[in-house]
Scaffold this active site. Structure first.
Site, PDB file in Angstrom:
ATOM      1  CD  GLN A   1     -52.859  -5.111  48.913  1.00  0.00           C
ATOM      2  OE1 GLN A   1     -53.100  -4.856  50.026  1.00  0.00           O
ATOM      3  NE2 GLN A   1     -51.828  -4.184  48.334  1.00  0.00           N
TER       4      GLN A   1
ATOM      5  CE  LYS B   1     -48.356  -2.921  48.040  1.00  0.00           C
ATOM      6  NZ  LYS B   1     -49.167  -1.773  47.936  1.00  0.00           N
TER       7      LYS B   1
END
Length: 419
Positions: free
Chosen positions: A217, A240
């Site tokens: 993240q 991501k």
């Protein structure tokens, strides 16, 4: 909706980054869903892909498709060069000293499992401890539980404070000479918390423990430097980071990689094979058995180059401003509660709405073209720290805008009125 007085719109005061620059590059952001322009607020699950990545994949398959490392013909050389250029790009992106410290994997989950099954199997024993904060994603919990059970070690949870930060006093108290590893995320996918990784790593190293940092993240939101943080292992997923699915990377310090045994056998990872003896290729190739995700590496390089073109610090500043705007805007929704308030968070807003099931929130928003995630977010211990089994989550990225936040808030206000 009236824009909050105290929350000026991000990007309107010369912040150095304009999200429209990014939006122009991302084709899917220009489609409609259920008759409304798409608002993609599910970036914590996966990011959308710019045309530069899509075109890089098409170019590779259209002009350079070949297996790598084992051919003498032109296309094999070109594919190998593209693959190894991707490795060098990842090394620079992470601040690693050498491309040889980068191993390509399918993503964060496989990278964590690789470390658990190689370094963990060789270095964990009865009574050893692995410290894992409660905020971790399941992919940074379950592999450690599995190898701990096999090696008769144990996983020790590190509690959270009320604001969603890791309790640093508890962390310091839990560390001991039994601690062999600390596994910690660089940014939480549920709370947005950014732990003090450098400080935690330095403290763990005093006890001789290694540190694995889950950067899944983090890498899309702010610059990472594994040399500066002194992390022993760093893992992330390409999807991501605006890159294709099925590609990710593990960084490990060279001395650690050199001491780790290959975890899968097959082609590409060997030097010589006989029925009496096998010798392996040098690091990092000995960890990449079989045909790798070559096009994924090409796409990952294109994604990193695209992100870097905007200036990492400018993007981080923009996202911080957008998060602040969203927090203040959402405060206008009666009964809405955002989880976590730790300082320095990434742009993740996990929330509940009194009297409304999170899945119903997501379905209602989808009717208006707004994509958010609902459920446990593969972080059940973190949610249970707040007494919850599920929540809704809006996770923002560099191509999101204040106007999209306004649409989210207006839709939630309508939902609130309809209850």
């Amino acid at each position: 909706m009236t824009t909050p007085e105290a929350a000026p719109r991000p990007g309107t005061r010369g912040a150095g980054f304009d999200p429209e620059q990014a939006r122009r590059d991302v084709p899917i952001l220009h489609r409609t869903v259920n008759g409304h322009p798409l608002v993609w607020f599910d970036n914590g699950a996966t990011t959308q892909k710019p045309r530069q990545v899509i075109e890089a994949l098409a170019s590779y398959y259209g002009s350079a498709n070949s297996n790598i490392h084992r051919g003498a013909h032109t296309l094999a050389r070109e594919a190998t060069e593209a693959y190894e250029e991707g490795r060098a790009t990842v090394a620079r992106f992470l601040g690693a000293a050498s491309p040889d410290s980068v191993v390509f994997t399918r993503g964060t989950t496989e990278a964590v499992n690789l470390v658990a099954q190689t370094w963990g199997r060789a270095n964990l024993g009865p009574g050893d401890e692995i410290l894992v904060p409660v905020l971790e994603h399941h992919s940074n919990i379950v592999p450690w539980q599995m190898i701990a059970k096999e090696r008769r070690a144990r996983v020790v949870p590190v509690p959270l404070r009320a604001d969603g930060s890791i309790d640093q006093d508890a962390f310091a108290d839990l560390l001991s000479f039994r601690t062999r590893l600390v596994a910690v995320s660089h940014a939480s996918n549920v709370l947005g918390t950014v732990p003090p990784v450098r400080r935690m790593t330095a403290l763990a190293h005093r006890y001789g423990a290694k540190v694995l940092v889950d950067g899944a993240q983090a890498v899309a939101h702010f610059p990472v430097d594994v040399t500066e943080s002194d992390a022993d292992f760093y893992v992330f997923s390409g999807h991501k980071l605006y890159a294709p699915t099925g590609i990710g990377a593990l960084y490990a310090k060279p001395d650690l990689l050199a001491g780790m045994a290959p975890w899968q056998g097959g082609g590409n990872m060997i030097d010589t094979v006989d029925f009496g003896r096998v010798t392996f290729a040098p690091v990092p190739h000995c960890f990449e058995a079989g045909t790798g995700h070559i096009s994924g590496v090409v796409g990952l390089k294109a994604a990193i180059d695209w992100l870097a073109s905007f200036g990492r610090e400018a993007v981080a500043a923009y996202e911080t401003g957008l998060l602040e705007y969203a927090q203040q805007a959402l405060a206008a929704v009666p009964g809405l509660a955002v989880l976590g308030s730790a300082p320095g968070r990434i742009a993740v807003l996990t929330f509940t709405l009194a009297g409304v099931d999170p899945a119903d929130i997501a379905r209602r928003l989808d009717q208006e073209g707004i994509a958010v995630r609902a459920g446990h977010h593969c972080a059940q211990p973190a949610l249970r720290a707040y007494g919850l089994e599920a929540a809704a989550r809006a996770s923002l990225a560099l191509y999101n805008t204040a106007e999209e936040v306004d649409r989210l808030v207006a839709a939630l206000l309508r939902l609130r009125r309809d209850i």
